[in-house]
Design a protein around this motif. Sequence first.
Motif, PDB file in Angstrom:
ATOM      1  N   GLY A 517      65.549  15.556 127.406  1.00 20.15           N
ATOM      2  CA  GLY A 517      66.540  16.420 126.576  1.00 20.15           C
ATOM      3  C   GLY A 517      68.074  16.028 127.164  1.00 20.15           C
ATOM      4  N   LYS A 518      68.080  15.063 128.183  1.00 15.81           N
ATOM      5  CA  LYS A 518      69.417  14.723 128.711  1.00 15.81           C
ATOM      6  C   LYS A 518      69.811  13.270 128.427  1.00 15.81           C
ATOM      7  CE  LYS A 518      69.103  18.075 132.254  1.00 15.81           C
ATOM      8  NZ  LYS A 518      68.806  18.343 133.671  1.00 15.81           N
ATOM      9  N   PRO A 519      69.963  12.942 126.925  1.00 14.65           N
ATOM     10  CA  PRO A 519      70.376  11.618 126.855  1.00 14.65           C
ATOM     11  C   PRO A 519      71.257  10.903 127.327  1.00 14.65           C
ATOM     12  CG  PRO A 519      70.765  13.090 124.786  1.00 14.65           C
ATOM     13  CD  PRO A 519      70.160  13.682 125.975  1.00 14.65           C
ATOM     14  N   THR A 520      71.336   9.648 127.427  1.00 12.97           N
ATOM     15  CA  THR A 520      72.605   8.910 127.810  1.00 12.97           C
ATOM     16  C   THR A 520      72.909   7.756 126.945  1.00 12.97           C
ATOM     17  OG1 THR A 520      70.935   7.560 129.257  1.00 12.97           O
ATOM     18  CG2 THR A 520      72.211   9.504 130.257  1.00 12.97           C
ATOM     19  N   VAL A 521      74.062   7.356 126.855  1.00 10.01           N
ATOM     20  CA  VAL A 521      74.492   5.885 126.159  1.00 10.01           C
ATOM     21  C   VAL A 521      73.731   4.941 126.884  1.00 10.01           C
ATOM     22  CG1 VAL A 521      76.478   4.551 125.262  1.00 10.01           C
ATOM     23  CG2 VAL A 521      76.633   7.006 125.352  1.00 10.01           C
ATOM     24  N   THR A 522      73.309   3.963 126.070  1.00  7.03           N
ATOM     25  CA  THR A 522      72.453   2.884 126.659  1.00  7.03           C
ATOM     26  C   THR A 522      73.209   1.484 125.941  1.00  7.03           C
ATOM     27  OG1 THR A 522      70.926   2.746 124.911  1.00  7.03           O
ATOM     28  CG2 THR A 522      70.192   3.780 126.792  1.00  7.03           C
ATOM     29  N   ASP A 523      73.605   1.527 124.596  1.00  8.94           N
ATOM     30  CA  ASP A 523      74.174   0.401 124.045  1.00  8.94           C
ATOM     31  C   ASP A 523      75.370   0.805 123.048  1.00  8.94           C
ATOM     32  OD1 ASP A 523      71.776  -2.034 124.339  1.00  8.94           O
ATOM     33  OD2 ASP A 523      71.221   0.224 124.267  1.00  8.94           O
ATOM     34  N   VAL A 524      76.363  -0.020 123.121  1.00 15.08           N
ATOM     35  CA  VAL A 524      77.323   0.054 122.130  1.00 15.08           C
ATOM     36  C   VAL A 524      77.505  -1.341 121.380  1.00 15.08           C
ATOM     37  CG1 VAL A 524      79.777   0.853 121.622  1.00 15.08           C
ATOM     38  CG2 VAL A 524      78.685   1.723 123.562  1.00 15.08           C
ATOM     39  N   LEU A 525      77.341  -1.400 120.152  1.00 12.66           N
ATOM     40  CA  LEU A 525      77.264  -2.518 119.324  1.00 12.66           C
ATOM     41  C   LEU A 525      78.349  -2.333 118.231  1.00 12.66           C
ATOM     42  CD1 LEU A 525      73.546  -2.992 118.779  1.00 12.66           C
ATOM     43  CD2 LEU A 525      74.958  -4.077 120.745  1.00 12.66           C
ATOM     44  N   THR A 526      79.538  -3.447 118.177  1.00 15.38           N
ATOM     45  CA  THR A 526      80.625  -3.227 117.423  1.00 15.38           C
ATOM     46  C   THR A 526      80.122  -4.366 116.125  1.00 15.38           C
ATOM     47  OG1 THR A 526      81.627  -4.932 118.411  1.00 15.38           O
ATOM     48  CG2 THR A 526      82.087  -2.735 118.792  1.00 15.38           C
ATOM     49  N   ALA A 527      80.524  -3.817 114.633  1.00 17.65           N
ATOM     50  CA  ALA A 527      80.466  -4.695 113.807  1.00 17.65           C
ATOM     51  C   ALA A 527      81.689  -5.608 113.678  1.00 17.65           C
ATOM     52  CB  ALA A 527      80.762  -3.973 112.513  1.00 17.65           C
ATOM     53  N   ASP A 533      84.464  -0.355 123.985  1.00 13.96           N
ATOM     54  CA  ASP A 533      85.211   0.734 124.502  1.00 13.96           C
ATOM     55  C   ASP A 533      86.070   1.385 123.281  1.00 13.96           C
ATOM     56  OD1 ASP A 533      84.189   0.032 126.647  1.00 13.96           O
ATOM     57  OD2 ASP A 533      86.030  -0.261 127.858  1.00 13.96           O
ATOM     58  N   ASP A 534      86.776   0.779 122.426  1.00 15.12           N
ATOM     59  CA  ASP A 534      87.389   1.510 121.778  1.00 15.12           C
ATOM     60  C   ASP A 534      86.465   2.292 120.696  1.00 15.12           C
ATOM     61  OD1 ASP A 534      89.854   0.708 122.431  1.00 15.12           O
ATOM     62  OD2 ASP A 534      89.919  -1.244 120.851  1.00 15.12           O
ATOM     63  N   LEU A 535      85.397   1.592 120.326  1.00 19.83           N
ATOM     64  CA  LEU A 535      84.177   2.081 119.328  1.00 19.83           C
ATOM     65  C   LEU A 535      83.812   3.432 120.081  1.00 19.83           C
ATOM     66  CD1 LEU A 535      82.611   2.363 116.978  1.00 19.83           C
ATOM     67  CD2 LEU A 535      80.971   0.715 117.990  1.00 19.83           C
ATOM     68  N   LEU A 536      83.454   3.359 121.319  1.00 19.19           N
ATOM     69  CA  LEU A 536      82.883   4.522 122.099  1.00 19.19           C
ATOM     70  C   LEU A 536      83.999   5.468 122.197  1.00 19.19           C
ATOM     71  CD1 LEU A 536      80.655   5.791 123.730  1.00 19.19           C
ATOM     72  CD2 LEU A 536      81.776   4.439 125.867  1.00 19.19           C
ATOM     73  N   LEU A 537      85.101   5.289 122.444  1.00 16.04           N
ATOM     74  CA  LEU A 537      86.205   6.117 122.435  1.00 16.04           C
ATOM     75  C   LEU A 537      86.437   7.041 121.260  1.00 16.04           C
ATOM     76  CD1 LEU A 537      88.713   7.517 123.875  1.00 16.04           C
ATOM     77  CD2 LEU A 537      90.329   5.710 123.199  1.00 16.04           C
ATOM     78  N   LEU A 538      86.392   6.259 120.014  1.00 18.20           N
ATOM     79  CA  LEU A 538      86.626   6.982 118.876  1.00 18.20           C
ATOM     80  C   LEU A 538      85.368   7.664 118.582  1.00 18.20           C
ATOM     81  CD1 LEU A 538      88.702   6.736 116.704  1.00 18.20           C
ATOM     82  CD2 LEU A 538      87.464   4.829 115.682  1.00 18.20           C
ATOM     83  N   THR A 539      84.094   7.298 118.851  1.00 19.39           N
ATOM     84  CA  THR A 539      82.937   8.235 118.463  1.00 19.39           C
ATOM     85  C   THR A 539      82.967   9.773 119.448  1.00 19.39           C
ATOM     86  OG1 THR A 539      81.927   6.032 118.124  1.00 19.39           O
ATOM     87  CG2 THR A 539      80.521   8.113 118.375  1.00 19.39           C
ATOM     88  N   ALA A 540      83.227   9.166 120.775  1.00 12.93           N
ATOM     89  CA  ALA A 540      83.296  10.372 121.618  1.00 12.93           C
ATOM     90  C   ALA A 540      84.186  11.432 121.247  1.00 12.93           C
ATOM     91  CB  ALA A 540      83.535   9.890 123.027  1.00 12.93           C
ATOM     92  N   LEU A 629      81.639   0.322 107.939  1.00 11.06           N
ATOM     93  CA  LEU A 629      80.753   0.365 109.215  1.00 11.06           C
ATOM     94  C   LEU A 629      81.413  -0.130 110.297  1.00 11.06           C
ATOM     95  CD1 LEU A 629      78.055   1.094 110.256  1.00 11.06           C
ATOM     96  CD2 LEU A 629      77.180  -1.216 109.643  1.00 11.06           C
ATOM     97  N   ALA A 630      81.567   0.559 111.262  1.00 12.09           N
ATOM     98  CA  ALA A 630      82.395   0.040 112.558  1.00 12.09           C
ATOM     99  C   ALA A 630      81.341  -0.378 113.671  1.00 12.09           C
ATOM    100  CB  ALA A 630      83.383   1.119 113.192  1.00 12.09           C
ATOM    101  N   GLY A 631      80.039   0.035 113.847  1.00 15.63           N
ATOM    102  CA  GLY A 631      79.281  -0.294 114.779  1.00 15.63           C
ATOM    103  C   GLY A 631      78.136   0.761 115.014  1.00 15.63           C
ATOM    104  N   ILE A 632      77.382   0.513 116.091  1.00 14.96           N
ATOM    105  CA  ILE A 632      76.266   1.541 116.528  1.00 14.96           C
ATOM    106  C   ILE A 632      76.439   1.764 117.873  1.00 14.96           C
ATOM    107  CG2 ILE A 632      73.835   1.645 116.806  1.00 14.96           C
ATOM    108  CD1 ILE A 632      73.444  -0.391 114.585  1.00 14.96           C
ATOM    109  N   VAL A 633      76.249   3.253 118.275  1.00  9.08           N
ATOM    110  CA  VAL A 633      76.250   3.661 119.620  1.00  9.08           C
ATOM    111  C   VAL A 633      74.895   4.298 119.906  1.00  9.08           C
ATOM    112  CG1 VAL A 633      77.148   5.195 121.322  1.00  9.08           C
ATOM    113  CG2 VAL A 633      78.596   4.391 119.706  1.00  9.08           C
ATOM    114  N   ALA A 634      74.091   3.435 120.677  1.00 12.46           N
ATOM    115  CA  ALA A 634      72.689   3.770 121.112  1.00 12.46           C
ATOM    116  C   ALA A 634      72.707   4.523 122.097  1.00 12.46           C
ATOM    117  CB  ALA A 634      71.904   2.664 120.944  1.00 12.46           C
ATOM    118  N   VAL A 635      71.710   5.748 121.851  1.00  7.75           N
ATOM    119  CA  VAL A 635      71.706   6.905 122.953  1.00  7.75           C
ATOM    120  C   VAL A 635      70.132   6.820 123.251  1.00  7.75           C
ATOM    121  CG1 VAL A 635      71.749   9.276 123.602  1.00  7.75           C
ATOM    122  CG2 VAL A 635      73.368   8.081 122.313  1.00  7.75           C
TER     123      VAL A 635
END
Length: 831
Positions: A517-527, A533-540, A629-635
């Motif tokens: 129940g404590k997920p972590t970010v594993t992958d950030v894929l951009t289109a 980092d920009d995609l992660l910042l925007l999503t967060a 579609l800007a990308g995928i953040v995998a958790v």
Amino acid sequence: MENQVLSIRGMTCAACAQRIEKTVRKLSGISQANVNLASEKLFVEYDSEVLKLSAIKESVAKIGYQVVEKSDNQKVTIPIGGMTCAACAQRIEKVIKKLDGVEDVSVNFATEKATVTYQPQQVRLSTMKEAIEKIGYKVQEINKADAADEDRVRKQKEITTLWTKFIVSAVFSLPLLYIAMAPMIKIIRFPFPSGLDPMNYPLIYALAELLLVIPVICVGYKFYTVGFKALWNRSPNMDSLIAIGTTAAVMYSLYNTIQIAEGNFLAVESLYYETAGVIITLILLGKSLEAVSKGRTSEAIKKLMGLAPKTAIILQGDVEKEIPIDEVEIGDIIVVKPGAKIPVDGMVTDGHTAIDESMLTGESMPVDKKAGDSVYAASLNTTGTLQFKAEKIGSDTALAQIIKLVEDAQGSKAPIAQMADIVSGYFVPVVCLIALFAGIAWYFGTGGDIKFALTIFISVLVIACPCALGLATPTAIMVGTGKGAENGILIKGGEALETAHKIDTIVFDKTGTITEGKPTVTDVLTAKEGDADDLLLLTASAEKSSEHPLGQAIVAGAQAKGLELYKVDNFNSITGRGIEAMINGKMILAGNRKLMEERSISLLELEAASDRLASEGKTPMYVVVDKNLAGIVAVADVVKASSKAAIESIHKLGIEVAMITGDNQKTAAAIARQVGIDKVLAEVLPQDKSNEVKKLQGTGRKVAMVGDGINDAPALAQADIGIAIGSGTDVAMESADIVLMRSDLMDVPTAIDLSKRTIRNIKQNLFWAFGYNVIGIPIAAGILHLLFNGPLLNPIFAAAAMSLSSVSVLTNALRLKRFKATRQEGTGASS
């Protein structure tokens, strides 16, 4: 969204539950409504800005059902002294139920307590006490601070008194039996006082027996005072059987003593003094053994009650002061030194230590505690000194709540006990009629042999044992629920304990139950060629206002990289799908595949990458910026260490395992493969979890649901058995039938296994109790003599059999104490 659990009265069948659900779901603002017929509870999730709770209650009342407010009724446990058998419990139940304002009553013969739900506006507690005492029973102190200690002392005193009475009785009844039987045994010549020879000195012989039986009758006077009073009140009990039987023996013997005094020396052969004396002695022996065994069945609750310390050290300025535990107030700063117990619940303000919480959770390893962590009453401080602020005291502490829950469970009745309860209600009157009928029949059948008829009459009365019936179920439930509490498994009642053994399908929530129940970010894929980092910042930044674990994981991932989050101008949570937010003039959409399909966003560009991530057990979250579609953040959420072993143990019990989750099918399937789950229910919205459980039930399955969150509560309420893990929310635990104090899934097979063993034990007890009476009473009535010219059952042997029958039931129940919790290295030991 608000969540409420409401108690409903007036439901009689599943159709009532469905009608209430249908009515409530029609209300505007309701997102979920589920009714559990067994617990008589309605779980509702609703928008409090659109709908008031009062409107929900009114809609239920309008169709003829009653919503019971917490303030409308109260539940009280009344300790009762003087019960001798199940017939007593039935009599008390009947009397209390007749009182206006009493909604429910359950009298437990094993615990010697009555649990009463009543409306204080209509009936007072004093009225109930008077009603109980009017029919000859004594009400002990209720809700006293030291009631547990007093109860222990009282029961120990009762055991000591019974043993003393037995010893005194035995001192007189053994010589009585000797002088009665020795002259009749011709094969072995026993030394016998010549002055007591029944052939030469019949009157002295008769008077000697009379003098020896009088002290025994005096010691057993309660059999007569209680037994005849119950008979007078038309509610005969076990004491009534003993009183009638031994009185008949003594009165007949007195008549024959007078006959001897008048010169009829043949009457010396018709003396029954030793029968009355030995019967009372054997019954007292059985009662003593029964009291000791009953004391052992409630050892678990006694241990819990004895855990809390009597004093606490509080900090007043810079001065430490020791005060009684009752004087601790919320907000007090309490000092706990190494080796001392935590006195109340609170939050650590200073210090660092390891605390042994095994007495509450069953977890053997001490837990590290530092400032900001919670501590619980009765847990043991092992290493350092700490200070904490008192937050919960008295009956609000976790220990007090556990004790109350276990007491309620031990006082409850399982459905399997219903037949025994019905039989117990009619048992003693029926036995009296059988004894009378058999005695009269044999009297006329033997041409007026009063001695023969009296032997039959007394034997039937004495061999009958309503105690065994009354003890069969509650003793096993007491030991079973107590054993569960020792292992950190809180079973809320006999019905839950019984239903659990029938479970053939267990549905697990995924997040926080199978996984940490404590997920972590594993992958950030951009289109295309975007920056990760920009995609992660925007999503967060968009997820900052979200309470969902996946959203919080993304925020934590961005913060770990030192990214400074943007300000959010507008935020909207889309239940079960994702979120949308306005950041720097851009519309950000983050969520699952369902959300993308609803908003007509093409995923083709990242379809293959998404499938790969899902197959690895990761949850892909799609991120869209201004409809592109800007990308995928995998958790990813790590599977708990115990999950696989727990599911293997459940499979060994012959139970199918399913997993329910809002994740996509591929991610869910990957987690299921890791732990060996049979069936996956993926992409299920929180409000639809209970419907999935209902579908399984519709196929004839008995379903248990295991979860920990607010969104699991409807499914927990809908399932045949709801199991909440200890790290879960209050609403989830309120909706559950079984609460696991730890987050260890190995406790799920332990709970099911404990239920199976307890119900098996109850069935063994009931088989013995019914079988003993069904076989014993006809033998005592002379059926063997009638059919095969076999021997008659001596009343003395009947008394011995009766005494041992109750003890055997209790001894069998105590075998459950050998039960061992299922652990990863193996399963519970046989019991």
